[in-house]
Design a protein around this motif. Structure first.
Motif, PDB file in Angstrom:
ATOM      1  N   SER A  33      26.802 -15.388 -16.612  1.00  0.00           N
ATOM      2  CA  SER A  33      27.434 -16.624 -16.169  1.00  0.00           C
ATOM      3  C   SER A  33      27.920 -16.452 -14.734  1.00  0.00           C
ATOM      4  N   GLU A  34      28.441 -17.506 -14.157  1.00  0.00           N
ATOM      5  CA  GLU A  34      28.981 -17.396 -12.799  1.00  0.00           C
ATOM      6  C   GLU A  34      30.152 -16.418 -12.768  1.00  0.00           C
ATOM      7  N   ASN A  35      30.900 -16.318 -13.865  1.00  0.00           N
ATOM      8  CA  ASN A  35      32.056 -15.419 -13.913  1.00  0.00           C
ATOM      9  C   ASN A  35      31.668 -13.948 -14.027  1.00  0.00           C
ATOM     10  N   SER A  36      30.435 -13.658 -14.416  1.00  0.00           N
ATOM     11  CA  SER A  36      30.019 -12.259 -14.570  1.00  0.00           C
ATOM     12  C   SER A  36      29.004 -11.828 -13.509  1.00  0.00           C
ATOM     13  N   GLU A  37      28.907 -12.596 -12.421  1.00  0.00           N
ATOM     14  CA  GLU A  37      27.959 -12.249 -11.361  1.00  0.00           C
ATOM     15  C   GLU A  37      28.316 -10.937 -10.681  1.00  0.00           C
ATOM     16  N   ASP A  38      29.617 -10.627 -10.559  1.00  0.00           N
ATOM     17  CA  ASP A  38      30.000  -9.366  -9.929  1.00  0.00           C
ATOM     18  C   ASP A  38      29.582  -8.178 -10.794  1.00  0.00           C
ATOM     19  N   VAL A  39      29.682  -8.330 -12.116  1.00  0.00           N
ATOM     20  CA  VAL A  39      29.222  -7.278 -13.026  1.00  0.00           C
ATOM     21  C   VAL A  39      27.710  -7.119 -12.910  1.00  0.00           C
ATOM     22  N   LEU A  40      27.007  -8.236 -12.803  1.00  0.00           N
ATOM     23  CA  LEU A  40      25.555  -8.199 -12.625  1.00  0.00           C
ATOM     24  C   LEU A  40      25.172  -7.401 -11.385  1.00  0.00           C
ATOM     25  N   GLU A  41      25.858  -7.643 -10.276  1.00  0.00           N
ATOM     26  CA  GLU A  41      25.534  -6.941  -9.032  1.00  0.00           C
ATOM     27  C   GLU A  41      25.749  -5.439  -9.159  1.00  0.00           C
ATOM     28  N   SER A  42      26.826  -5.040  -9.861  1.00  0.00           N
ATOM     29  CA  SER A  42      27.079  -3.605 -10.053  1.00  0.00           C
ATOM     30  C   SER A  42      25.988  -2.979 -10.916  1.00  0.00           C
ATOM     31  N   LEU A  43      25.494  -3.714 -11.901  1.00  0.00           N
ATOM     32  CA  LEU A  43      24.411  -3.210 -12.744  1.00  0.00           C
ATOM     33  C   LEU A  43      23.110  -3.057 -11.951  1.00  0.00           C
TER      34      LEU A  43
END
Length: 383
Positions: A33-43
């Motif tokens: 989701s838009e709220n988990s984009e930062d987690v996506l980038e770290s992955l």
């Protein structure tokens, strides 16, 4: 037929990352989701596998969620698909699970806090993959770049640790004033000066130090400590590669605990004096000891005794914030822990251990600690 791994991404990156490592896919599809984009980038920074780029998914609308699940199911109907529901929203897990559970070419998997991968199609599990502690720290935005590996300590350091513990018993109060409870000014001097001396007013006790200079071939710190008690002075000189950190700030006790942990068969890597840098170059936090167990991270706080129960709350925040929900915390004291603090540790999912109490059980402290950790390490944290 390609191996496709679809991962639901939420606030916890660790189970997503470990799911990818365990399944070894040819391509990864992240549902976020838009709220988990930062987690996506770290992955994305941690994996070197092709990614099927998707747009953010609505967190609540069941029709949009179901539509995305069906689109991906149709797109990869001729591939070998694994769906990781360990992270992400419950709405996603339910609706994606309904779609992919019916597909012959797909299996739904779940990575638990002990890094065991459960396959809900075959009802089997596996844990034979590499656990990378340092990658996990990077995933949470807290790279561990400043620490002392346990292997760097020497026989001379062990000797100094024991000698410091012995002289401390001569006068604990003066010992603490000189080398344990240091104000900001003294801490700065200790950090910045190559040599120096601290005294106690109206007392003959003192400590003085000269730091090692490996560039000049000087591999040992030299620390001299003199304690006075009722007119009698006891003076000792400590010489070893880590004498400075062992004498000051209870480093001797932290190393004593690390030595105990090194006897534990699940300790794969032990790091001491762990400091996590902030974005401006200052330490965000310090952890006395971090242990890689090969399955999860064990954070260790060491204090000769707990002066404030707030230390437990602070330590719990460090464990959760730096290691994620699956990590464990161990609080070790030299003196017996009060019943209140013992209970507070347990309430906050922190394992309490007292060396003094272990002696009362007629067990060697390292044996008692190993038994305690074996019984608690793989319990699931509820919060």
């Amino acid at each position: 037929m390609s191996k496709i791994h679809i991962a639901l991404v939420g606030g916890q990156p660790a189970p997503v990352y470990h799911g990818i490592v365990a399944t070894k896919p040819d391509k990864v599809v992240f549902v976020y989701s838009e709220n988990s984009e930062d987690v996506l980038e770290s992955l994305k920074r941690e994996i070197n596998i092709p990614i099927d780029e998707q747009k953010p998914l609505d967190p609540t609308d069941p029709m949009k969620i179901l539509m995305r699940a069906k689109e991906l199911a149709d797109k990869y109907k001729n591939d070998d698909v694994s769906l990781n529901i360990s992270s992400g929203l419950k709405s996603w897990s339910h609706l994606f699970g309904i779609v992919f559970d019916k597909m012959e070419n797909a299996e739904v998997v779940y990575m638990d806090q002990n890094n065991v991968l459960w396959n809900y199609k075959t009802m089997t599990c596996s844990d034979d993959f590499d656990f990378d502690m340092h990658a996990l720290f990077r995933l949470y935005g807290n790279p561990l770049v400043n620490y002392t590996p346990f292997e760097q300590y020497t026989e001379e350091d062990i000797k100094v640790m024991k000698e410091v513990e012995n002289i401390r018993r001569f006068n604990v109060e003066v010992f603490n004033k000189l080398v344990t409870v240091l104000n900001k000014d003294k801490q700065n001097k200790l950090l910045s000066q190559k040599s120096g001396r601290f005294n106690i007013e109206n007392d003959s006790s003192y400590v003085e130090w000269t730091k090692k200079n490996e560039g000049a071939g000087v591999i040992n710190d030299v620390v001299e400590l003199s304690l006075n008690k009722t007119g009698k002075n006891v003076t000792r000189k400590f010489v070893s590669p880590h004498a400075l950190s062992l004498v000051f700030n209870s480093g001797w006790f932290e190393y004593k605990v690390a030595l105990m942990l090194s006897k534990w068969d699940k300790a794969k890597e032990i790091c001491l004096n762990c400091r996590f840098p902030s974005k401006v170059g200052l330490d965000k936090n310090e952890v006395d000891i971090i242990v890689n167990t090969g399955k999860k991270i064990l954070f260790v706080e060491c204090k000769t005794q707990i002066s404030s129960s707030a230390d437990i709350d602070k330590f719990r925040s460090v464990v959760n914030g730096y290691g994620g929900m699956g990590s464990k915390g161990l609080f070790v004291t030299d003196a017996k822990m009060s019943e209140f603090n013992d209970e507070k540790c347990k309430e906050r999912n922190i394992i309490p251990f007292s060396i003094e109490l272990a002696k009362q059980w007629s067990l060697a402290p390292e044996k008692a600690l190993s038994l305690l950790l074996d019984s608690d390490l793989f319990n699931i944290n509820t919060k």
